[in-house]
Write a protein that holds these residues in place. Structure first.
Motif, PDB file in Angstrom:
ATOM      1  N   THR A 210      44.230  47.225  45.790  1.00 42.38           N
ATOM      2  CA  THR A 210      43.686  48.521  46.778  1.00 42.38           C
ATOM      3  C   THR A 210      44.779  49.403  47.106  1.00 42.38           C
ATOM      4  N   VAL A 211      46.134  48.821  46.610  1.00 37.10           N
ATOM      5  CA  VAL A 211      47.800  49.820  46.671  1.00 37.10           C
ATOM      6  C   VAL A 211      48.430  49.991  45.794  1.00 37.10           C
ATOM      7  N   PHE A 212      48.221  49.060  44.740  1.00 34.84           N
ATOM      8  CA  PHE A 212      48.673  49.060  43.516  1.00 34.84           C
ATOM      9  C   PHE A 212      47.798  49.497  42.241  1.00 34.84           C
ATOM     10  N   ASP A 213      48.243  50.227  41.487  1.00 33.06           N
ATOM     11  CA  ASP A 213      47.183  51.072  40.573  1.00 33.06           C
ATOM     12  C   ASP A 213      47.402  50.213  39.277  1.00 33.06           C
ATOM     13  N   PRO A 214      46.909  49.796  37.936  1.00 32.01           N
ATOM     14  CA  PRO A 214      46.946  49.022  36.890  1.00 32.01           C
ATOM     15  C   PRO A 214      48.233  49.054  36.875  1.00 32.01           C
TER      16      PRO A 214
ATOM     17  N   GLU B 288      38.115  27.324  53.054  1.00 33.52           N
ATOM     18  CA  GLU B 288      38.355  25.796  53.236  1.00 33.52           C
ATOM     19  C   GLU B 288      38.372  25.672  52.206  1.00 33.52           C
ATOM     20  N   ALA B 289      37.193  25.607  51.627  1.00 35.79           N
ATOM     21  CA  ALA B 289      36.505  25.246  50.099  1.00 35.79           C
ATOM     22  C   ALA B 289      36.787  25.372  49.048  1.00 35.79           C
ATOM     23  N   GLU B 290      37.040  27.078  49.462  1.00 30.84           N
ATOM     24  CA  GLU B 290      37.426  27.777  48.338  1.00 30.84           C
ATOM     25  C   GLU B 290      39.163  27.446  48.012  1.00 30.84           C
ATOM     26  N   GLY B 291      39.436  26.997  48.875  1.00 29.47           N
ATOM     27  CA  GLY B 291      40.959  26.926  48.876  1.00 29.47           C
ATOM     28  C   GLY B 291      42.357  28.271  48.195  1.00 29.47           C
ATOM     29  N   SER B 292      42.698  27.795  48.117  1.00 28.50           N
ATOM     30  CA  SER B 292      43.994  28.422  47.319  1.00 28.50           C
ATOM     31  C   SER B 292      43.338  29.353  46.655  1.00 28.50           C
ATOM     32  N   GLY B 293      42.032  29.093  45.215  1.00 34.05           N
ATOM     33  CA  GLY B 293      42.023  30.202  44.448  1.00 34.05           C
ATOM     34  C   GLY B 293      40.968  31.669  45.321  1.00 34.05           C
ATOM     35  N   LEU B 294      40.779  30.779  46.942  1.00 33.45           N
ATOM     36  CA  LEU B 294      40.164  32.339  46.597  1.00 33.45           C
ATOM     37  C   LEU B 294      41.408  32.754  47.578  1.00 33.45           C
ATOM     38  N   ALA B 295      41.920  32.478  48.484  1.00 36.90           N
ATOM     39  CA  ALA B 295      43.473  33.308  48.812  1.00 36.90           C
ATOM     40  C   ALA B 295      44.165  33.908  47.912  1.00 36.90           C
ATOM     41  N   ASP B 296      44.587  33.398  46.118  1.00 31.44           N
ATOM     42  CA  ASP B 296      44.915  34.399  45.368  1.00 31.44           C
ATOM     43  C   ASP B 296      44.265  35.895  45.166  1.00 31.44           C
ATOM     44  N   PHE B 297      42.576  34.989  45.004  1.00 35.08           N
ATOM     45  CA  PHE B 297      41.934  36.060  44.171  1.00 35.08           C
ATOM     46  C   PHE B 297      42.066  37.293  45.683  1.00 35.08           C
ATOM     47  N   ALA B 298      41.645  37.153  47.002  1.00 35.52           N
ATOM     48  CA  ALA B 298      42.080  37.852  48.213  1.00 35.52           C
ATOM     49  C   ALA B 298      43.142  38.856  47.781  1.00 35.52           C
ATOM     50  N   LEU B 299      44.364  38.189  47.519  1.00 31.58           N
ATOM     51  CA  LEU B 299      45.432  38.760  47.467  1.00 31.58           C
ATOM     52  C   LEU B 299      45.626  39.922  46.187  1.00 31.58           C
ATOM     53  N   TRP B 300      45.126  39.496  45.408  1.00 30.82           N
ATOM     54  CA  TRP B 300      45.035  40.241  44.048  1.00 30.82           C
ATOM     55  C   TRP B 300      44.141  41.767  44.544  1.00 30.82           C
ATOM     56  N   CYS B 301      43.178  40.933  45.327  1.00 30.32           N
ATOM     57  CA  CYS B 301      42.012  42.574  45.013  1.00 30.32           C
ATOM     58  C   CYS B 301      42.948  43.905  46.453  1.00 30.32           C
ATOM     59  N   ALA B 302      43.673  42.814  47.113  1.00 31.23           N
ATOM     60  CA  ALA B 302      44.207  44.024  48.214  1.00 31.23           C
ATOM     61  C   ALA B 302      45.054  44.495  47.127  1.00 31.23           C
ATOM     62  N   LEU B 303      46.476  43.751  46.651  1.00 32.94           N
ATOM     63  CA  LEU B 303      47.165  44.129  46.222  1.00 32.94           C
ATOM     64  C   LEU B 303      46.949  45.237  44.968  1.00 32.94           C
TER      65      LEU B 303
END
Length: 739
Positions: free
Chosen positions: A349-353, A332-347
């Motif tokens: 690990t699935v798709f190369d640059p 909750e403290a990190e909010g959308s910034g953390l959620a977006d970073f974790a989404l980028w990490c997930a992407l």
């Protein structure tokens, strides 16, 4: 500029109106004019396309720039200083009433007094627009507030009949400290700390790479010797899976932490793994611990790959209620910034640059494609969110250990200039960054072709339009568990060298930032976090910059080998008081290596010497010699000739190193950094500027002593030079300084 043709003068005026410096003073002391092609490219990147061959387009661009504030009821962000009265101008249809209220972050409302303003109205897009000015009182408290302007009302507060009026407009109001007070305690009693590259600093329990538990142990050992802080390299996150970039100054994001630094055994859920999984983790640990005794290049990729295997196993363990609550609070403290970073990490690990998915215009935070993947990759996103929570917890533990051990500051974080433009920050903050430009440096005596750091710069206008919130959020995360922060290339908060992507670093230009805002936000967040701020202010800059930083309570940086005038060392008593002083930096060899000329040998082997090897060695000997004689004059080295001192440096470099540190401690500087490499006798270079990885293993050199034997954190008491150098510095700093 008066000698320029009219069309070039006009282009220069347009560029300067957009904060682009049309010339700069180079390291050679000469004034260099930026090319028209570069100015046009930078203007286009700032959303101002012009044709230098079309004077009309230049005139129009100049006129449009002048009208920008007149088109805004309120400026998007207003910066003020606590204790100082200032004002804000608003722009409304001429003759229309307007009121302005400061809405504080606690909800209190402060109506602002209107001041006399006789500015003539201006025709803006067919509307005669007037200016009104309101007083911002000195009593405004520190914080993130809101300015609210209500346009089109009568004296009783009723809205006019015209539906275009009676509207409310808002802006961000940031009240910053006049100066940071966090370093004041060191003016009363100077402090010192250990500077190190954490990845290189291993223990018997490390997995081949130094980690956050090692950082805590180093802090405790430094505190035992009287130290107040431990300054590490940037701990910023890299890519979510190997291979990773070696340089800690080229991260994927500056806001979050690299899970490579996690100590697996300190994760509570490890104890609840099943026997088979527990054995698997132990096998990985044993395998990686063998690497702790190797002194060749570090293998980040292998260490990170094995840690990720262990982390995925541990992630399967259910959290206890207390741990689950703490995890939820962190998210909750990190909010959308953390959620977006974790989404980028997930992407990632699935798709190369270079996967086509990245070209999807809807693959932006909040976009339809991004949200679809957010649902599809929920489990992977959860894993990377959890990793950041673990990093946060272990950083908190390290800071708690440091303070409990007696440090006044504790962990000093290192903030890189920016992030690699093709990674997390470039994706998450793409509306705030300039993807067509890269950050670097113009040519200097060490890099005659200039530098390209492959990092996208902040867009200065969009930063202001968004109230500097992304910058603030990054600072808050970095400062959460830090007693101090070192800002690499702090001059970048004033101006940055922009160069078109794919172009030469020589074809760049300096773009200025609102330093009152950039420094003000940093000061506000650091003051609230109780953190000392050290700005790395080395290099070419205008003299007023250091004075400005000092007036705001930020410490500067002084490096022994750079503090000289015409080849003569600056007397210690003439060093700045408000700075962190050090003998060397991570871009120089350890002091023993510098004395031995290891950098000259390397540069000769790589063909990087500007002159002959013999001439460079003679120059280096002269430079070293004058510093040894200066230390000798202060009584830290025995009497004798210059040749005697140079021979002593070869026979007993430890004695020379200690003398130079005692010499430096004569300066009034409130902080002094002791390089861990100097305390253990390391001679190898961590980073050789101007080289690539195929030339030299930059940022991949594990800590070793002079004989090349590995030095481990939990065996530092076996290294006689460690306690001796730290004690010498502590003893010297407890004596009155010459300043």
């Amino acid at each position: 500029m008066s000698d320029l043709p009219d069309d070039r003068r006009l282009l220069h005026r347009v560029a300067e109106a957009h904060g682009i410096q049309v010339s700069y003073q180079g390291h050679d002391g000469l004034r260099h004019t930026v090319s028209d092609e570069t100015l046009v490219a930078v203007l286009a990147a700032l959303d101002c396309p012009v044709d230098p061959a079309d004077p009309e387009s230049l005139h129009q661009a100049e006129a449009q720039r002048r009208l920008v504030p007149w088109r805004q009821v309120l400026p998007p962000t207003v910066i003020t200083r606590a204790g100082t009265t200032s004002s804000v101008s608003v722009h409304v249809p001429h003759g229309t009433a307007v009121t302005v209220t400061a809405v504080l972050e606690n909800g209190d409302r402060w109506p602002l007094d209107q001041l006399e303003d006789f500015t003539a109205p201006v025709e803006v897009d067919g509307t005669l627009t007037g200016q009104a000015t309101f007083r911002l009182p000195a009593e405004l408290p520190l914080g993130w507030h809101t300015l609210e302007a209500v346009v089109g009302h009568d004296v009783d507060g009723r809205t006019d009949a015209d539906p275009a009026l009676g509207s409310a407009h808002q802006a961000t109001l940031i009240t910053t400290p006049e100066r940071i007070t966090t370093a004041d305690t060191y003016a009363q009693r100077r402090g010192w700390g250990l500077a190190l590259q954490l990845y290189s600093t291993r223990s018997t329990r490390s997995w081949g790479i130094g980690d956050l538990a090692d950082l805590a142990d180093l802090a405790a050992q430094t505190a035992e010797q009287g130290g107040d802080f431990v300054l590490s390299n940037p701990l910023h996150a890299s890519v979510p899976a190997p291979p990773v970039v070696a340089s800690p100054y080229s991260p994927s994001t500056r806001r979050f932490v690299h899970p490579l630094y996690l100590r697996i055994e300190d994760i509570p859920e490890l104890a609840h793994l099943g026997p088979a999984d527990r054995q698997r983790v132990e096998d990985l640990a044993v395998h990686q611990r063998f690497a702790n005794t190797r002194t060749g290049s570090l293998d980040r990729d292998a260490a990170y790959a094995d840690k990720l295997v262990a982390l995925r196993l541990i992630h399967g363990v259910q959290l206890s209620p207390a741990r689950r609550s703490a995890y939820r609070a962190y998210r909750e403290a990190e909010g959308s910034g953390l959620a977006d970073f974790a989404l980028w990490c997930a992407l990632r690990t699935v798709f190369d640059p270079v996967h086509p998915v990245w070209s999807d215009p809807e693959l932006v935070p909040g976009g339809a494609t991004a949200e679809r993947y957010r649902a599809e990759l929920a489990e992977e996103i959860e894993f990377h969110t959890w990793l950041q929570w673990l990093c946060d917890q272990q950083l908190e533990a390290a800071q708690r250990t440091a303070v409990t051990a007696g440090m006044r500051m504790g962990i000093m974080q290192d903030l890189a200039v920016g992030a690699d433009r093709n990674n997390a920050d470039g994706w998450m903050l793409q509306d705030l960054l300039v993807p067509t430009m890269s950050v670097g440096a113009p040519p200097d005596m060490y890099n005659q072709l200039g530098q390209d750091w492959s990092q996208s710069p902040w867009h200065p206008i969009r930063l202001a339009e968004t109230g500097y919130r992304a910058y603030r959020d990054m600072l808050r995360t970095v400062l959460r568990h830090a007693g101090g922060i070192r800002v690499d290339h702090v001059l970048g908060l004033f101006r940055l060298w922009w160069l078109p992507v794919g172009g030469s670093p020589t074809d760049g230009a300096y773009v200025t930032y609102d330093h009152e805002a950039m420094i003000g936000v940093l000061a506000l967040e650091a003051e609230r976090a109780g953190a000392v701020v050290v700005g790395e202010d080395l290099g070419t800059f205008e003299p007023w910059v250091q004075d400005y930083l000092a007036s705001r309570g930020l410490l500067g940086t002084s490096i022994l080998w750079f503090e000289q005038r015409d080849g003569v060392p600056l007397p210690p008593e003439q060093y700045r008081r408000q700075c962190l002083a050090a003998v060397n930096t991570h871009d120089l060899p350890p002091t023993a290596g510098y004395l031995a000329g290891v950098h000259l040998v390397l540069r000769e082997r790589l063909g990087l010497l500007a002159g002959s090897a013999e001439a460079e060695r003679e120059r280096a000997d002269r430079e070293i010699g004058v510093y040894l004689q200066a230390a000798q004059q202060e009584g830290f080295l025995p009497h004798g000739s210059l040749q005697d001192l140079l021979e002593l440096a070869e026979r007993d470099p430890d004695r020379i190193v200690e003398a130079l540190y005692r010499y430096l401690a004569q300066a009034p500087s409130v902080l002094q950094a002791v390089a861990l490499v100097d305390a253990v006798g390391e001679v190898r270079i961590q980073n050789q500027p101007g080289t690539q990885q195929h030339q030299y293993p930059n940022w991949e050199v594990p800590l070793a002593d002079r004989q090349g034997a590995p030095v481990l954190v939990d065996r530092l008491d076996e290294v006689p030079g460690f306690a001796r150098l730290l004690h010498a510095v502590d003893d010297q700093l407890r004596q009155p300084s010459a300043g």
